[in-house]
Design an enzyme around this catalytic site. Structure first.
Site, PDB file in Angstrom:
ATOM      1  N   ARG A 181      25.371  56.602  62.777  1.00 46.45           N
ATOM      2  CA  ARG A 181      26.707  57.181  62.870  1.00 46.45           C
ATOM      3  C   ARG A 181      27.390  56.787  64.179  1.00 46.45           C
ATOM      4  NH1 ARG A 181      26.620  61.921  63.791  1.00 46.45           N
ATOM      5  NH2 ARG A 181      24.385  62.322  63.657  1.00 46.45           N
ATOM      6  N   LYS A 326      27.968  62.874  56.126  1.00 44.26           N
ATOM      7  CA  LYS A 326      28.138  63.781  57.248  1.00 44.26           C
ATOM      8  C   LYS A 326      29.613  64.149  57.442  1.00 44.26           C
ATOM      9  CE  LYS A 326      24.167  65.309  58.675  1.00 44.26           C
ATOM     10  NZ  LYS A 326      22.919  64.778  58.852  1.00 44.26           N
ATOM     11  N   HIS A 345      23.135  73.105  59.301  1.00 41.30           N
ATOM     12  CA  HIS A 345      22.490  71.784  59.354  1.00 41.30           C
ATOM     13  C   HIS A 345      20.981  72.030  59.294  1.00 41.30           C
ATOM     14  CE1 HIS A 345      21.613  67.757  61.546  1.00 41.30           C
ATOM     15  NE2 HIS A 345      21.725  67.571  60.263  1.00 41.30           N
ATOM     16  N   SER A 363      18.813  65.222  64.255  1.00 40.20           N
ATOM     17  CA  SER A 363      18.295  64.048  63.566  1.00 40.20           C
ATOM     18  C   SER A 363      16.906  63.660  64.103  1.00 40.20           C
ATOM     19  CB  SER A 363      19.277  62.898  63.781  1.00 40.20           C
ATOM     20  OG  SER A 363      18.893  61.807  63.022  1.00 40.20           O
ATOM     21  N   LYS A 367      13.497  67.891  59.571  1.00 37.85           N
ATOM     22  CA  LYS A 367      14.076  68.687  58.479  1.00 37.85           C
ATOM     23  C   LYS A 367      13.636  68.138  57.116  1.00 37.85           C
ATOM     24  CE  LYS A 367      18.356  67.958  59.682  1.00 37.85           C
ATOM     25  NZ  LYS A 367      18.094  67.140  60.884  1.00 37.85           N
ATOM     26  N   THR A 368      13.836  66.832  56.933  1.00 32.41           N
ATOM     27  CA  THR A 368      13.521  66.225  55.640  1.00 32.41           C
ATOM     28  C   THR A 368      12.011  66.220  55.391  1.00 32.41           C
ATOM     29  OG1 THR A 368      15.499  64.865  55.800  1.00 32.41           O
ATOM     30  CG2 THR A 368      13.824  64.140  54.230  1.00 32.41           C
ATOM     31  N   ASP A 382      18.956  68.839  54.090  1.00 31.64           N
ATOM     32  CA  ASP A 382      19.827  68.613  55.248  1.00 31.64           C
ATOM     33  C   ASP A 382      21.044  69.528  55.406  1.00 31.64           C
ATOM     34  OD1 ASP A 382      20.181  66.815  57.537  1.00 31.64           O
ATOM     35  OD2 ASP A 382      21.994  66.158  56.531  1.00 31.64           O
ATOM     36  N   ARG A 447      16.473  53.992  56.221  1.00 31.21           N
ATOM     37  CA  ARG A 447      16.689  55.209  55.425  1.00 31.21           C
ATOM     38  C   ARG A 447      16.505  54.986  53.934  1.00 31.21           C
ATOM     39  NH1 ARG A 447      18.479  60.297  57.805  1.00 31.21           N
ATOM     40  NH2 ARG A 447      19.134  59.789  59.901  1.00 31.21           N
TER      41      ARG A 447
HETATM   42  N1  LIG Z   1       4.701  66.541  63.850  1.00 31.67           N
HETATM   43  C1  LIG Z   1       5.706  66.036  63.161  1.00 31.67           C
HETATM   44  N2  LIG Z   1       6.571  66.842  62.517  1.00 31.67           N
HETATM   45  C2  LIG Z   1       7.615  66.339  61.827  1.00 31.67           C
HETATM   46  N3  LIG Z   1       7.885  65.030  61.711  1.00 31.67           N
HETATM   47  C3  LIG Z   1       7.042  64.162  62.320  1.00 31.67           C
HETATM   48  C4  LIG Z   1       5.933  64.626  63.057  1.00 31.67           C
HETATM   49  N4  LIG Z   1       5.277  63.541  63.553  1.00 31.67           N
HETATM   50  C5  LIG Z   1       5.957  62.467  63.142  1.00 31.67           C
HETATM   51  N5  LIG Z   1       7.013  62.799  62.390  1.00 31.67           N
HETATM   52  C6  LIG Z   1       8.009  61.852  61.828  1.00 31.67           C
HETATM   53  O1  LIG Z   1       9.270  62.165  62.398  1.00 31.67           O
HETATM   54  C7  LIG Z   1      10.327  61.918  61.492  1.00 31.67           C
HETATM   55  C8  LIG Z   1      11.115  63.186  61.220  1.00 31.67           C
HETATM   56  O2  LIG Z   1      12.302  62.782  60.584  1.00 31.67           O
HETATM   57  P1  LIG Z   1      13.101  63.582  59.481  1.00 31.67           P
HETATM   58  O3  LIG Z   1      12.235  64.553  58.778  1.00 31.67           O
HETATM   59  O4  LIG Z   1      13.823  62.586  58.653  1.00 31.67           O
HETATM   60  O5  LIG Z   1      14.127  64.326  60.432  1.00 31.67           O
HETATM   61  P2  LIG Z   1      15.511  65.000  60.083  1.00 31.67           P
HETATM   62  O6  LIG Z   1      15.554  65.201  58.616  1.00 31.67           O
HETATM   63  O7  LIG Z   1      15.489  66.277  60.847  1.00 31.67           O
HETATM   64  O8  LIG Z   1      16.538  64.026  60.583  1.00 31.67           O
HETATM   65  C9  LIG Z   1       9.688  61.415  60.223  1.00 31.67           C
HETATM   66  O9  LIG Z   1       9.741  60.026  60.246  1.00 31.67           O
HETATM   67  C10 LIG Z   1       8.245  61.935  60.334  1.00 31.67           C
HETATM   68  O10 LIG Z   1       7.328  61.130  59.650  1.00 31.67           O
HETATM   69  C1  LIG Z   2      22.325  61.375  58.185  1.00 26.08           C
HETATM   70  C2  LIG Z   2      22.026  61.889  59.327  1.00 26.08           C
HETATM   71  O1  LIG Z   2      21.264  63.042  59.374  1.00 26.08           O
HETATM   72  P1  LIG Z   2      19.734  63.372  59.717  1.00 26.08           P
HETATM   73  O2  LIG Z   2      19.282  62.355  60.706  1.00 26.08           O
HETATM   74  O3  LIG Z   2      19.768  64.745  60.258  1.00 26.08           O
HETATM   75  O4  LIG Z   2      18.928  63.276  58.448  1.00 26.08           O
HETATM   76  C3  LIG Z   2      22.586  61.291  60.527  1.00 26.08           C
HETATM   77  O5  LIG Z   2      22.486  61.927  61.564  1.00 26.08           O
HETATM   78  O6  LIG Z   2      23.169  60.194  60.441  1.00 26.08           O
HETATM   79 MN   LIG Z   3      17.034  64.416  57.341  1.00 18.25          MN
END
Ligand SMILES: Nc1ncnc2c1ncn2[C@@H]1O[C@H](COP(=O)(O)OP(=O)(O)O)[C@@H](O)[C@H]1O
Ligand SMILES: C=C(OP(=O)(O)O)C(=O)O
Ligand SMILES: [Mn+2]
Ligand SMILES: [Ca+2]
Length: 664
Positions: A181, A326, A345, A363, A367-368, A382, A447
């Site tokens: 972004r 977003k 969020h 980010s 979360k995911t 999200d 992604r």
């Molecule tokens: N202890 C942990 N808890 C959560 N995620 C972790 C951990 N260790 C490594 N990771 C990695 O960190 C990243 C978390 O990203 P994601 O869940 O997509 O974040 P968000 O959705 O908040 O943007 C993933 O690639 C995941 O595999």
């Molecule tokens: C799509 C996004 O969200 P997130 O990384 O929280 O999944 C972003 O920040 O560009």
């Molecule tokens: Mn996410």
């Protein structure tokens, strides 16, 4: 196989008595049950065009499945008047033409539904009356309306460089120069209907733009889109709460963008699409085309502009698809609080007992990853709403990070990367197209965008009761926050408003200092109102529904980045399990210095020595210094909020201010 157009079993073919004495071959069909090669019935066509036409059945729109017993489809109040298919299509195209209208020439383009190049004699176009004649008014714009994933695949592969089918069936594509972004290029129009509600100035993500300049960019985007041979139009929904559903239209130039939004927004049923009418909000994505830097307020070639009065968003100069999702989230952060609904969020899932958990975080904090849990139903990864009826997902899909994705650690996400899924900016082996998830050559922000039903234990419709646990995720690269702590009500508000995380920016150029990021409400880039507005709503809802809040560090342990290591995902999952099953609520707690956090002495499956971070650090002095440094950063960040009140409650405001770290 008979395919010459003759009906071969209508006559008898008898070979002549040939001189070499071969016996007579009788090809007359004897047993009607028996299928012989030369007796198969032929297709009833007279040419190849007709044959190819047979291949395709009448279309229906791809939809997001919903639970039949609890449909998230608001029943139309009035029965639909009968409208012929032709009339309906005409109305649809009139609506698209109106969306694409140039405001200066006051006319919409002549639009034709369907692909360019298809024979149409004469073309049935739809256009508004023209007040002036320009070259652009003389041409047609083909509209590819709500195409299905296979149709979008074909478009992407045929016309978009850098689009390939990966070995799992996902569509691998490139987002161009921008792979993330561009918050500095986001603009919000300051206009009379919303300006007094919005948060402006220091710390706000809403960088102002005037109405006139918005129209300059809108015209630029619309003229660009109309200059193309074809555009993609998606008419879809946001929010699974039927009473607060928003109709969105996305007009874009790339099949990649159309498929991305197909996956990320809620997909209408054919009936819902027929009744779609005028959208509540429209995105003009002209991402391949830059903004004009001579235009006011433009500080780069990228501009993402939101106009709440016009209910429009314009994207110029970035093809990163996350910008659309977003951007709509920002819209919801304005619309929902106006209705008394809190936009969040956060990820969200639900246990078998109906216990809902929210996962807030910036980010990359988890979360995911953590809301996707084989033991719980996924509500969303999200963006959510919390209303008086409970929680609802805003979206119809998930957008997972893929860097270092492994089948063992994240099997559900791994398996969701299949036909229909958009894979952005990943690197793959050129022949077999196996993706190398460890490859950061294009970006670290690789992604996957997939429809939410690609996760097997999805909850459809994506709604749930009031949350029981609120989990604040922080990826603390300083390594001083405990893996888990239980928060008091005022601590929750303090940490929610702070929105802390510390990721390590560049991991390739050797060891770098972690940099703290504070992002109000764990989503400062998307909020539209002052953070205290959302905080007050959260405080009220948590108290009303008795939710417990937790701070979970998914970042470093045993030292800062470079010395310690990232918390094992397996440990974080154990911690999350203990929160869900209630065992952590009844654990024994000790208080930490400075941050004054309540840390459990034991968590099933997690080594106790890491629960108190100082125990995991070899250098205790270094730990103390780092802890104090982080506390100072928190305090400095919070200074701006000292002048604000959270809701109408000055007592709560005082308590929140006192709930932060204390440096002696
Ligand atoms: N202890 C942990 N808890 C959560 N995620 C972790 C951990 N260790 C490594 N990771 C990695 O960190 C990243 C978390 O990203 P994601 O869940 O997509 O974040 P968000 O959705 O908040 O943007 C993933 O690639 C995941 O595999
Ligand atoms: C799509 C996004 O969200 P997130 O990384 O929280 O999944 C972003 O920040 O560009
Ligand atoms: Mn996410
Ligand atoms: Ca689908």
């Amino acid at each position: 196989m008979a395919s010459n157009g003759n009906n071969s079993h209508d006559f008898e073919f008898v070979s002549a008595n040939v001189p070499n004495g071969l016996s007579k071959i009788n090809t007359k069909p004897t047993d009607p049950e028996m299928c012989k090669d030369d007796t198969a019935s032929t297709v009833k066509v007279s040419n190849l065009d007709e044959l190819h036409a047979l291949q395709r059945k009448k279309a229906s729109a791809p939809t997001t499945p919903r639970n039949a017993t609890n449909p998230s489809t608001p029943k139309s109040a009035t029965p639909r008047a009968y409208v012929s298919e032709e009339e309906r299509q005409k109305q649809q195209m009139q609506s698209v033409s109106a969306s694409l209208a140039s405001l200066t020439r006051q006319s919409g383009p002549q639009v034709i539904k369907g692909e360019p190049g298809r024979k149409k004699s004469p073309p049935k176009t739809v256009a508004a009356p023209k007040l002036d004649i320009s070259d652009s008014a003389l041409k047609f714009t083909h509209v590819l309306y709500n195409l299905s994933p296979p149709e979008l695949y074909e478009q992407a592969i045929k016309y978009e460089k850098g689009s390939f089918i990966a070995s799992t069936g996902a569509l691998a594509t490139l987002s161009g120069a921008k792979t993330g972004r561009s918050p500095k290029d986001k603009r919000v129009v300051k206009e009379e209907t919303s300006k007094d509600d919005l948060w402006w100035g220091k710390g706000s993500p809403n960088i102002e733009m005037d109405e006139e300049t918005f129209l300059v960019n809108r015209e630029r985007a619309v003229d660009y889109l109309n200059s193309l041979e074809k555009v993609f139009v998606n008419d879809q929904f946001l929010n699974w709460d039927p009473q607060n559903r928003i109709k969105v239209r996305i007009i874009s130039a790339r099949a990649y963008h159309s498929l991305f939004m197909h996956n990320m927004c809620i997909r209408p049923t054919p009936e819902e699409l027929e009744d779609f009418g005028t959208p509540d909000f429209t995105i003009y994505n002209a991402g391949q085309f830059p903004c004009n830097r001579y235009t006011h307020y433009m500080s780069s070639s990228t501009s993402i502009d939101i106009n709440l009065k016009r209910k429009e968003m314009v994207i110029l100069g970035t093809q990163y698809a996350g910008e659309m999702k977003k951007g709509l989230f920002s819209l919801m952060h304005y619309l929902m609080p106006k209705r008394g609904i809190l936009s969040l969020h956060s990820g969200c899932n639900m246990g078998k007992a109906g216990d809902v958990a929210l996962f807030f975080g910036l980010s990359g904090t988890g979360k995911t990853t953590l809301s996707t849990d084989p033991n719980r139903q996924l509500i969303g990864d999200d963006e959510h709403c919390w209303s008086d009826n409970g929680v609802s997902n805003i979206e119809g899909g998930c957008y997972a990070k893929c860097i270092d994705l492994s089948k063992e650690k994240e099997p559900e996400i791994w398996n969701a990367i299949k036909f229909g899924t958009v894979l952005e900016n990943v690197v793959f082996e050129e022949h077999y197209r196996d993706v190398d998830y460890s490859d950061k050559s294009v970006t670290e922000n690789t992604r996957a965008a997939y429809p939410i039903e690609y996760i097997p234990n999805v909850r459809l419709p994506c709604v749930g009761p009031h949350p029981k646990n609120i989990i604040l995720l922080s990826c603390d690269a300083f390594g001083v926050l405990p893996p888990v702590s239980k928060l008091t009500h005022s601590q929750t508000m303090y940490h929610f408003i702070s929105g802390y995380t510390a990721l390590v920016a560049g991991t390739v150029d050797g060891v770098k200092e972690p940099t703290a990021t504070f992002s109000a409400c764990f989503g400062a880039a998307f909020i539209m109102l002052h953070p205290t507005k959302y905080a007050a709503m959260l405080a009220e809802k948590m108290q009303q529904h008795g939710a417990t809040a937790w701070l979970v560090n998914t970042g470093w342990s045993g030292g800062s980045y470079g010395i310690g290591s990232r918390m094992k995902l397996a440990y974080t999952r154990k911690i999350i399990n203990a929160i869900h099953d209630g065992t952590l609520l009844n654990a024994n707690y000790v208080q930490t210095p400075i941050f004054n956090l309540s840390v459990p002495t034991e968590v099933n499956g997690v080594p106790s020595e890491i629960l108190q971070p100082q125990n995991a650090w070899a250098d205790k002095k270094q730990y103390d210094a780092t802890l104090k440094k982080l506390a100072g950063l928190f305090q400095r960040n919070f200074e701006v909020y000292a002048d604000y009140q959270v809701g109408g409650n000055s007592q709560l405001t005082k308590q929140i201010l006192a709930a932060g770290p204390v440096l002696q």
